[in-house]
Structures are given as structure tokens and as C-alpha cells.
Motif scaffolding. Sequence first.
Motif, PDB file in Angstrom:
ATOM      1  N   ILE A  64     -28.366  14.269 -19.774  1.00 37.59           N
ATOM      2  CA  ILE A  64     -27.336  15.023 -19.057  1.00 37.59           C
ATOM      3  C   ILE A  64     -27.360  14.720 -17.566  1.00 37.59           C
ATOM      4  O   ILE A  64     -26.316  14.523 -16.937  1.00 37.59           O
ATOM      5  CB  ILE A  64     -27.519  16.533 -19.303  1.00 37.59           C
ATOM      6  N   SER A  65     -28.536  14.656 -16.984  1.00 42.20           N
ATOM      7  CA  SER A  65     -28.633  14.514 -15.532  1.00 42.20           C
ATOM      8  C   SER A  65     -28.542  13.071 -15.052  1.00 42.20           C
ATOM      9  O   SER A  65     -27.979  12.797 -13.983  1.00 42.20           O
ATOM     10  CB  SER A  65     -29.942  15.135 -15.026  1.00 42.20           C
ATOM     11  N   ASP A  66     -29.091  12.128 -15.828  1.00 47.87           N
ATOM     12  CA  ASP A  66     -29.220  10.755 -15.344  1.00 47.87           C
ATOM     13  C   ASP A  66     -28.563   9.697 -16.218  1.00 47.87           C
ATOM     14  O   ASP A  66     -28.493   8.528 -15.827  1.00 47.87           O
ATOM     15  CB  ASP A  66     -30.707  10.401 -15.189  1.00 47.87           C
ATOM     16  N   GLY A  67     -28.130  10.057 -17.413  1.00 51.64           N
ATOM     17  CA  GLY A  67     -27.491   9.094 -18.292  1.00 51.64           C
ATOM     18  C   GLY A  67     -28.449   8.481 -19.289  1.00 51.64           C
ATOM     19  O   GLY A  67     -29.674   8.541 -19.142  1.00 51.64           O
ATOM     20  N   ARG A  86     -19.786  11.055 -23.379  1.00 56.76           N
ATOM     21  CA  ARG A  86     -18.627  10.225 -23.060  1.00 56.76           C
ATOM     22  C   ARG A  86     -19.020   9.054 -22.166  1.00 56.76           C
ATOM     23  O   ARG A  86     -18.512   7.934 -22.329  1.00 56.76           O
ATOM     24  CB  ARG A  86     -17.526  11.075 -22.415  1.00 56.76           C
ATOM     25  N   ALA A  87     -19.934   9.291 -21.235  1.00 55.43           N
ATOM     26  CA  ALA A  87     -20.420   8.193 -20.397  1.00 55.43           C
ATOM     27  C   ALA A  87     -21.207   7.190 -21.240  1.00 55.43           C
ATOM     28  O   ALA A  87     -21.081   5.969 -21.061  1.00 55.43           O
ATOM     29  CB  ALA A  87     -21.283   8.751 -19.271  1.00 55.43           C
ATOM     30  N   TRP A  88     -22.010   7.693 -22.147  1.00 54.75           N
ATOM     31  CA  TRP A  88     -22.790   6.847 -23.052  1.00 54.75           C
ATOM     32  C   TRP A  88     -21.854   5.997 -23.916  1.00 54.75           C
ATOM     33  O   TRP A  88     -22.115   4.809 -24.174  1.00 54.75           O
ATOM     34  CB  TRP A  88     -23.670   7.751 -23.895  1.00 54.75           C
ATOM     35  N   THR A  95     -21.641   4.881 -30.300  1.00 49.30           N
ATOM     36  CA  THR A  95     -21.424   6.199 -29.708  1.00 49.30           C
ATOM     37  C   THR A  95     -19.940   6.449 -29.498  1.00 49.30           C
ATOM     38  O   THR A  95     -19.457   7.570 -29.666  1.00 49.30           O
ATOM     39  CB  THR A  95     -22.182   6.323 -28.384  1.00 49.30           C
ATOM     40  N   ARG A  96     -19.195   5.405 -29.157  1.00 52.15           N
ATOM     41  CA  ARG A  96     -17.738   5.525 -29.010  1.00 52.15           C
ATOM     42  C   ARG A  96     -17.109   5.964 -30.323  1.00 52.15           C
ATOM     43  O   ARG A  96     -16.231   6.836 -30.343  1.00 52.15           O
ATOM     44  CB  ARG A  96     -17.168   4.180 -28.587  1.00 52.15           C
ATOM     45  N   ARG A  97     -17.566   5.388 -31.421  1.00 52.72           N
ATOM     46  CA  ARG A  97     -17.026   5.776 -32.732  1.00 52.72           C
ATOM     47  C   ARG A  97     -17.365   7.231 -33.041  1.00 52.72           C
ATOM     48  O   ARG A  97     -16.530   7.972 -33.576  1.00 52.72           O
ATOM     49  CB  ARG A  97     -17.569   4.848 -33.817  1.00 52.72           C
ATOM     50  N   ALA A  98     -18.587   7.631 -32.714  1.00 54.75           N
ATOM     51  CA  ALA A  98     -18.991   9.020 -32.957  1.00 54.75           C
ATOM     52  C   ALA A  98     -18.162   9.973 -32.103  1.00 54.75           C
ATOM     53  O   ALA A  98     -17.769  11.060 -32.566  1.00 54.75           O
ATOM     54  CB  ALA A  98     -20.477   9.191 -32.653  1.00 54.75           C
ATOM     55  N   LEU A  99     -17.881   9.580 -30.879  1.00 51.73           N
ATOM     56  CA  LEU A  99     -17.075  10.418 -29.984  1.00 51.73           C
ATOM     57  C   LEU A  99     -15.642  10.526 -30.476  1.00 51.73           C
ATOM     58  O   LEU A  99     -15.063  11.627 -30.512  1.00 51.73           O
ATOM     59  CB  LEU A  99     -17.107   9.838 -28.570  1.00 51.73           C
TER      60      LEU A  99
END
Length: 225
Positions: free
Chosen positions: A39-42, A125-127, A134-138
Motif C-alpha cells: 500500500i505504501s511503497d508498491g 491498480r498500480a501493480w 494482476t491486470r486480468r484479476a483487476l
Amino acid sequence: MSCVVSMAALETTIQRAGATGNIKATREDWLKLALETLISDGVERVRVLTLGQQLDVSRSSFYWYFKSRQDLLDQLLDYWRQTNTRFIVEHAARPSATVIRGVMGIFECWVDEKLFDPRLDFAIRAWARRSPATRRALDQADEERVNAIRDMFMRHGYEEEDAFVRARVLYFMQIGYYSLELNEPMSTRLTHVAAYLRSFTGQEPPAEDVEDFARYVEKTLSGKR
């Protein structure tokens, strides 16, 4: 067996062993710190060596609980699914006497970060910009959330396309609100609740419903103090 970890289980429970003062970190310690770091650093900063140094334990502690860094990342992603997405879907599916009440149930997720944590959502979303998986999961989560809200509108008599568009407007407006980091005081937001309900539903919200939601907000926020 699911490997999902609740927020309660993510509380620090560091165990101190022996007179040497060695510290053994639990699985929950690793997950809690990894989540905070995400959350804080990516995601790039979620590294075994770095987390181990912060917990003051060796890498062997990590591999006692996780197969690999990817295993840890998969569990963080699963935790996000089982919190942010699950609560929106559950609230959208709750029985409601009117569509106004149905939308108010979804509003509860925007008020209570135990139901929907916007910082975690935007860390994901940044990930997703770096990871196709992760894009597919999002994308799947966004679709699941919108469809759940669409189904709520349809239960109250809206045609499918109308329900779908209203669901998208409701959901993506809130995601955009977080993205812009408006930091609007809750007192100001509450003055617009009736207008939001009117816009999302096309119906005039009863004053008692708006008052009930204001009381819910007050109770929720007072519990955070």
C-alpha cells in the motif's frame, strides 16, 4: 483450504523465543508487513530480504510459511479479492425494500474502510500496470463489482441496459473520486447524498432514508476514533 487471511489475523503476534532474544515472525507478521508495504511503497518493494530485515528475522523464516515471493504476492492479491470485492458484491446482493436503500447499502462500502480500502485498491491498480496477471484479476474484479450493482438495479425493476449503465456510473464515479484524491470533508459529502441518490436512481429519496444514512456515517466514523 483457503489461504485468505483476515485483517484480524494480520495483527502483529511476534513470538520471542529463548534467552538469546531471537525473534521469530509469524506468517501473519509477514503478511501484515507485506500488505502495508504494498500500500505504501508498491509491489516492487515487497521483497523477502527487505521484509525480513524489517522484521529482524532471516530468510528461512519466510520460507517456513511461503513457497516463494510469488506465493506471498498471490496471497496478497487473494486477500484483496476477499475484502474489497467481496463486500461490494455482498452489499449489492442484500435485500432492500427500495432501490434507494439498495444504493445506500453500497454507499456503506465507501464510508467504511473495513469494507472497502481505497488505498489497497489503488495499490492493486498500480501493480496491474506492471503485471498482466494482476491486470486480468483487476478487470475481473471491476466486472464482478459492476455486475453485482447492475443486478441490484434489475431487482428493482430497471431494464438490463439501464441497470448496467447506472451501475457503471455509480461504481466508476467513486473509483474516480478516490483517484483524484479530492479529500472532501464528510460533512460536505453528506450534503450531496440526496442528489447522488437522485442521480443514480432517477427517484426522489425520502428524507428519512437520507437521515438514516447520515446516522450510519456518524456511527461508523465515531467507531474509528
